[in-house]
Motif scaffolding. Structure first.
Motif, short mmCIF file in Angstrom:
data_model
loop_
_atom_site.label_atom_id
_atom_site.label_comp_id
_atom_site.label_asym_id
_atom_site.label_seq_id
_atom_site.Cartn_x
_atom_site.Cartn_y
_atom_site.Cartn_z
N ILE A 278 0.84 -1.20 0.00
CA ILE A 278 0.00 0.00 0.00
C ILE A 278 0.87 1.25 0.00
CG2 ILE A 278 -0.25 0.05 2.52
CD1 ILE A 278 -2.94 0.97 -0.12
N GLU A 279 2.05 1.19 0.67
CA GLU A 279 2.92 2.36 0.66
C GLU A 279 3.52 2.60 -0.73
OE1 GLU A 279 5.16 -0.63 3.42
OE2 GLU A 279 3.10 -0.22 2.80
N THR A 280 3.78 1.52 -1.47
CA THR A 280 4.27 1.68 -2.85
C THR A 280 3.19 2.29 -3.74
OG1 THR A 280 5.74 -0.21 -2.60
CG2 THR A 280 5.23 0.47 -4.84
N LYS A 281 1.94 1.91 -3.51
CA LYS A 281 0.84 2.46 -4.32
C LYS A 281 0.72 3.97 -4.15
CE LYS A 281 -2.10 -1.68 -4.14
NZ LYS A 281 -3.37 -2.22 -3.62
N HIS A 291 -7.76 3.66 -3.16
CA HIS A 291 -7.36 2.38 -3.73
C HIS A 291 -8.34 1.32 -3.24
CE1 HIS A 291 -3.52 3.61 -5.49
NE2 HIS A 291 -3.31 4.34 -4.40
N GLN A 292 -8.73 0.42 -4.14
CA GLN A 292 -9.71 -0.61 -3.81
C GLN A 292 -9.09 -1.68 -2.91
OE1 GLN A 292 -11.31 -3.14 -7.04
NE2 GLN A 292 -13.34 -2.53 -6.35
N LEU A 293 -9.86 -2.13 -1.93
CA LEU A 293 -9.44 -3.20 -1.02
C LEU A 293 -10.50 -4.29 -1.01
CD1 LEU A 293 -8.32 -1.03 2.05
CD2 LEU A 293 -6.88 -1.84 0.17
N PHE A 294 -10.08 -5.53 -0.85
CA PHE A 294 -11.00 -6.66 -0.75
C PHE A 294 -10.82 -7.32 0.61
CE2 PHE A 294 -10.31 -6.06 -5.24
CZ PHE A 294 -11.56 -6.25 -5.81
N PHE A 310 -3.80 -4.38 0.82
CA PHE A 310 -3.19 -3.59 1.88
C PHE A 310 -1.93 -4.27 2.40
CE2 PHE A 310 -2.88 -1.05 5.75
CZ PHE A 310 -3.40 0.17 5.35
N SER A 311 -1.16 -4.87 1.50
CA SER A 311 0.12 -5.43 1.88
C SER A 311 1.01 -4.30 2.39
CB SER A 311 0.77 -6.11 0.68
OG SER A 311 2.04 -6.59 0.99
#
Length: 624
Positions: A278-281, A291-294, A310-311
């Motif tokens: 998520i930090e790279t995104k 950003h979409q999360l599942f 959300f890695s």
């Protein structure tokens, strides 16, 4: 207690399980060595199998006689066929699985496979004599000998986990790393590198406000992973849930970047571009406000959920503070934070297409140790390595799949020909022959090949022949049966398609985009009679017939291209040239051809940096 085996498999992840079962089912006395028998085929990251291109790999594993598809079907808590809006070449099955039952099912298979033994221990030394593997030594000091050894140790070799500034040695959370093999193989001349992957936070579902999430239900039609599975799904089907990050979340994540191992220099290895943290995104896409999360269930009965998308390796407090800014997670409780892990891998250009190392006779690598990411990629490699480890022991021919035969063939050829500079993930775009490599016909492509070497069972082969006969009967009937306009025009208009002006063959109706075999059968009793003659797997066989009829022109054109390219695959050049002495080709081409020593002209042409003119020079030198 036995200490002498034909094949030893080191590591019981997805690659190791497939490798061990393949070797044992082919008749080799096989030993599977694992650190923890309760973590066999552990789903280290997302408890899901399949997805774009990955689902095709699992169908191929099943068609060859592997077990990943069978285990997935038995433990699925949600199934979906992705990309239905596109053509069948892009359809990709995906299942959410019960993590604990997945392990339990795999272990039951392994413990009941003839010729297969398990030993719980860690391998820290290989026995290598005159560039030939002869066995392994474990941390308990036990020596096991074998004629082939398959290394499938995943992220465990010199594994190091990162949560903020906290560093923990290990191959997975709460599991120790393994040491010794990388260092030993470096001394043997094997090139060893470092890669990074990561996993998200695990959430207690009781703390989630599901009313603020969008539900994503599964499907319950006939599609499955295994061609042998006719049974309805056994477990209670679960929903996944969709939510999004927001600007408040991004603000907290950005403030935490100085403590991120990915951005403060703590992590030096390369992570997967197509599954970023998520930090790279937020760094790569600074203008995106969400950003979409599942949110995905981990099992049929557990409250544990996996937050796909959300890695992270950020500090615990940063992860928590950011998540609490998502409305559904304002009262969040977690089981553990996300973390990153660095681990050793081996440059896959050091391998043959059998996945045997070029430098050490009888030593095979499969899975993440080859620089790949994903359970499916690992399992596919494991199956091929296990088959070839067995064949090596018994002096039989190698088993290799071409790029026009399987996604597994594309995967392995990419690895050994091009190498990796980041964790390799399979995509449909990597395959030149996507129309030939559809998920629906993996059995037609591969089961007979596997049956000939003794892996696919007689029952599996019998079912293939039965399916093919019924499929071809539907197609032939549709080609030859005539339909008169006056009998069906009114029904055609009701179905939203134009009436006939004259009689046509039945197939001409099926080819219309508005119609299907089933809808046509509802107005043509003779076709319905043909369909009712199919004793089982009726929907699967009808779909297979329909795809072949509707896409016949595309399939034939792609097969023609594949046949032309295959002529270059038949021009073998391995060990025929001293590349360093060929001054007519570029220095880069000389160096890369000498290092990889390609089997064929076609493989040489796929090596990055090899130009068409270099290939022409080689053809001239061959007298072509």
């Amino acid at each position: 207690m036995k200490f002498n085996y034909d094949v030893i498999v080191v590591g019981a992840g997805h690659a190791g399980c497939e490798a061990a079962c393949a070797a044992a089912n082919l008749g080799s006395e096989t030993l599977l060595i694992t650190m923890d028998m309760n973590k066999i085929a552990q789903m280290s990251c997302n408890p899901a199998i399949g997805g774009i291109a990955k689902g095709q790999i699992v169908r191929e594993i099943d068609a060859l006689g592997g077990f990943t598809g069978i285990v997935t079907d038995q433990t699925a808590i949600q199934f979906r066929m992705l990309n239905r809006s596109k053509g069948p070449a892009m359809w990709s099955p995906r299942a959410q699985n019960d993590r604990a039952k997945f392990i339990e099912t795999w272990r039951r298979i392994i413990e009941n496979t003839e010729h297969l033994s398990i030993w719980q221990d860690t391998v820290n030394k290989l026995i290598i004599k005159e560039h030939t593997i002869t066995g392994v030594i474990t941390s308990m000091g036990v020596t096991f000998t074998a004629r082939s050894v398959v290394i499938t140790s995943g992220t465990f070799m010199n594994g190091l986990m990162h949560i903020g500034k906290t560093q923990l040695p290990g191959g997975r959370i709460s599991e120790p790393a393994s040491y010794g093999i990388s260092e030993q193989l470096k001394e043997e001349g094997i090139i060893v590198g470092r890669m990074k992957t990561g996993t998200p936070v695990r959430i207690d579902g009781r703390s989630v406000d599901f009313n603020l999430l969008t539900e994503q239900t599964g499907e319950n039609d006939f599609h499955k992973f295994s061609y042998l599975n006719f049974e309805p799904r056994k477990l209670k089907q679960q929903s996944c849930w969709i939510t999004y990050t927001n600007e408040e979340v991004h603000k907290i994540l950005k403030e935490g970047l100085p403590d991120s191992p990915l951005f403060n220099g703590q992590i030096k290895s390369i992570g997967p571009r197509y599954c970023p943290s998520i930090e790279t995104k937020i760094v790569t896409f600074p203008d995106k406000t969400e950003h979409q999360l599942f949110l995905e269930p981990e099992g049929e009965t557990t409250h544990e959920f996996y937050l796909n998308g959300f890695s992270s390796s950020l500090p615990l407090n940063v992860q928590l503070n950011a998540l609490q800014k998502i409305p559904a997670f304002r009262n969040i409780q977690i089981y553990r934070p996300g973390y990153a892990i660095e681990y050793d891998y081996f440059d896959p250009t050091q391998l043959k297409h059998t996945l045997e190392t070029k430098a050490i006779n009888g030593l095979f690598f499969a899975g993440q140790v080859n620089g790949t990411t994903g359970y499916e990629e690992a399992a596919g490699q494991g199956l091929i390595a296990g088959i070839n480890a067995h064949l090596k022991c018994h002096g039989n021919n190698e088993f290799i799949l071409g790029r026009n035969e399987a996604y597994i063939g594309v995967l392995i050829d990419d690895l050994v020909t091009k190498g990796v500079d980041e964790p390799y993930r399979m995509f449909t775009s990597r395959a030149e022959y996507r129309i030939l490599l559809r998920q629906d016909d993996a059995d037609m492509r591969l089961t007979e090949k596997s049956f000939k070497i003794g892996l696919a069972s007689k029952e599996r082969y019998r079912q293939l022949i039965e399916k093919k006969e019924h499929r071809d009967r539907i197609i032939n009937f549709s080609r030859n049966y005539s339909v008169k306009a006056q009998y069906i025009n009114s029904q055609l208009e009701q179905m939203g398609t134009s009436p006939l002006k004259q009689g046509v063959k039945l197939i001409d109706l099926i080819l219309r985009p508005q119609l299907t075999v089933k809808s046509v059968a509802s107005i043509i009793p003779a076709l319905q009679d043909q369909l009712e003659k199919i004793p089982n797997r009726q929907e699967e066989i009808i779909e297979a017939a329909e795809i072949l009829m509707k896409y016949e022109g595309y399939i034939e054109r792609e097969q023609m291209i594949a046949d032309k390219i295959s002529r270059l695959e038949n021009i073998r050049i391995k060990d025929k040239f001293d590349y360093n002495s060929i001054k007519q080709i570029s220095i880069e081409a000389r160096q890369k051809l000498a290092r990889i020593n390609p089997d064929t002209i076609a493989q040489a042409s796929r090596i990055p940096g090899i130009s068409p003119s270099d290939i022409n020079i080689l053809l001239i030198l061959l007298g072509r």
